[in-house]
Design a protein around this motif. Structure first.
Motif, short mmCIF file in Angstrom:
data_model
loop_
_atom_site.label_atom_id
_atom_site.label_comp_id
_atom_site.label_asym_id
_atom_site.label_seq_id
_atom_site.Cartn_x
_atom_site.Cartn_y
_atom_site.Cartn_z
N TYR A 17 -5.79 12.55 -25.66
CA TYR A 17 -6.89 13.20 -25.96
C TYR A 17 -6.57 14.21 -27.11
CZ TYR A 17 -10.74 16.48 -25.60
OH TYR A 17 -11.85 17.51 -25.92
N TYR A 43 -20.39 16.57 -26.43
CA TYR A 43 -19.29 16.48 -25.39
C TYR A 43 -18.70 15.25 -25.40
CZ TYR A 43 -23.43 13.99 -22.96
OH TYR A 43 -24.26 13.01 -22.38
N ASN A 44 -17.72 15.04 -24.40
CA ASN A 44 -17.20 13.70 -24.08
C ASN A 44 -17.67 13.06 -22.98
OD1 ASN A 44 -14.73 14.08 -26.12
ND2 ASN A 44 -14.88 15.76 -24.84
N TYR A 94 -12.96 18.77 -20.73
CA TYR A 94 -12.43 17.36 -20.53
C TYR A 94 -10.89 17.70 -19.46
CZ TYR A 94 -10.11 12.96 -21.94
OH TYR A 94 -9.80 11.36 -21.79
N GLN A 150 -8.43 14.26 -30.83
CA GLN A 150 -9.11 15.37 -31.29
C GLN A 150 -8.70 16.06 -32.52
OE1 GLN A 150 -12.11 16.79 -30.04
NE2 GLN A 150 -12.21 14.95 -28.68
N ARG A 162 -15.98 22.16 -24.80
CA ARG A 162 -15.53 20.50 -24.37
C ARG A 162 -14.18 20.28 -24.08
NH1 ARG A 162 -16.93 16.92 -29.61
NH2 ARG A 162 -16.54 15.42 -27.96
#
Length: 332
Positions: free
Chosen positions: A269, A58-59, A26, A273, A22
């Motif tokens: 991001y 997933y995003n 991204y 995360q 993922r």
């Protein structure tokens, strides 16, 4: 959500084990808003028997996004496809091309090229359970098979089962005698056969995979009449070269992405995360090739490779690496 995976399939990034997770997707989505992205292969038994549903995470920004499944039991694959559709994937893809030992022992992946009737049954069962498109990724054949004989039969059977989109890796897979790595390089490419299949099966959406290393090659294959091109390692190792101009050149119109801006967009991001337990190197390992072939690329790689594993490493290391690139660019 863009569910039009068929349009997006004009250019796709191949599913690659240990690579297209993922975080990688991204990053790729920031470089191209339009290309179709794939998960790593997820096995049907892991989802259905193991209930490892975290593998489907997933995003939402990653759409259009396809889930690739591995397996050979039609009922189990149908259940796994259902879980994928419920998770919101735009496409479910069946792996009939991976030659790894793990895949052979489970009698799926490239082994399935030897069982077109079973593949057709898998496709039919999966389609019966989901509304999203069910697609297949295959080889031109395996071992002693004669591709010109086996591939048309294979395509005919999956088309009859309702598969309308297929990606063909234009190499044979040698299940005996070659490692998975050698299977990506040694068997010769046969683009001509893939083009023949497109002429023979005009109603099938056919994408070519294997050995495509530049956006120019993608454009050339599309101009020769194929519906799509799937790029693997080049999209991973030189992501900006393949994806930054893809929306403009392949899909008509949008601006070319700037890798510097993409890095800046990755920073929030990374912060989010890491706040959820990710380690910096898990994300930055996918970013190492971002400046490939440009001034500062070596410094960028070195700083991230050496520093991202450190427990205290965070977004500021990425900013430090970017500053080096900027300096080298200014120095000309």
């Amino acid at each position: 959500m863009n569910s039009n995976a068929q349009t997006a399939a004009r250019l796709s990034v191949a599913p690659m084990m240990d690579w297209t997770d993922r975080h990688c997707r991204y990053l790729h989505r920031l470089l191209s808003q339009r290309a179709l992205l794939y998960t790593e292969m997820v096995t049907a038994p892991a989802l259905v028997r193991g209930r490892a549903l975290h593998l489907l995470d997933y995003n939402v920004e990653e759409h259009p996004l396809a889930l690739q499944l591995g397996g050979s039991d039609p009922i189990e694959l149908a259940q796994a496809a259902q879980l994928g559709a419920q998770a919101g994937y735009d496409e479910i893809n069946l792996n009939c091309g991976c030659p790894s030992d793990r895949v052979q022992s489970g009698a799926f992946g490239a082994v399935l090229m030897q069982s077109p009737d079973l593949v057709a049954d898998c496709v039919a069962q999966m389609r019966a359970k989901v509304d999203v498109e069910v697609t297949v990724k295959c080889r031109i054949g395996v071992d002693e098979q004669e591709p010109r004989e086996i591939l048309p039969v294979f395509l005919q059977k999956i088309r009859a089962a309702g598969c309308q989109r297929v990606t063909i890796h234009a190499r044979k897979a040698w299940l005996k005698g070659l490692s998975p790595k050698e299977n990506r390089d040694i068997p010769p490419l046969d683009y001509g056969l893939v083009h023949e299949m497109k002429r023979e099966f005009g109603d099938l959406h056919i994408s070519l995979n294997g050995g495509v290393n530049s956006l120019d090659e993608v454009v050339s294959q599309l101009e020769q009449g194929l519906d799509g091109v799937m790029v693997g390692r080049a999209a991973y190792h030189q992501p900006a070269d393949i994806l930054a101009a893809a929306d403009a050149r392949i899909f008509g119109g949008e601006a070319v992405r700037d890798p510097f801006e993409v890095v800046m967009q990755m920073l929030p991001y990374i912060e989010t995360q890491m706040g959820q337990g990710a380690r910096l190197h898990q994300i930055t390992r996918h970013m190492l090739g971002l400046f490939s072939g440009r001034p500062g690329a070596r410094a960028w790689r070195r700083i991230l490779s050496e520093g991202a594993h450190r427990p205290e490493a965070g977004p500021e290391l990425v900013q430090e690496a970017l500053a080096q690139v900027t300096r080298q660019l200014a120095a000309g």
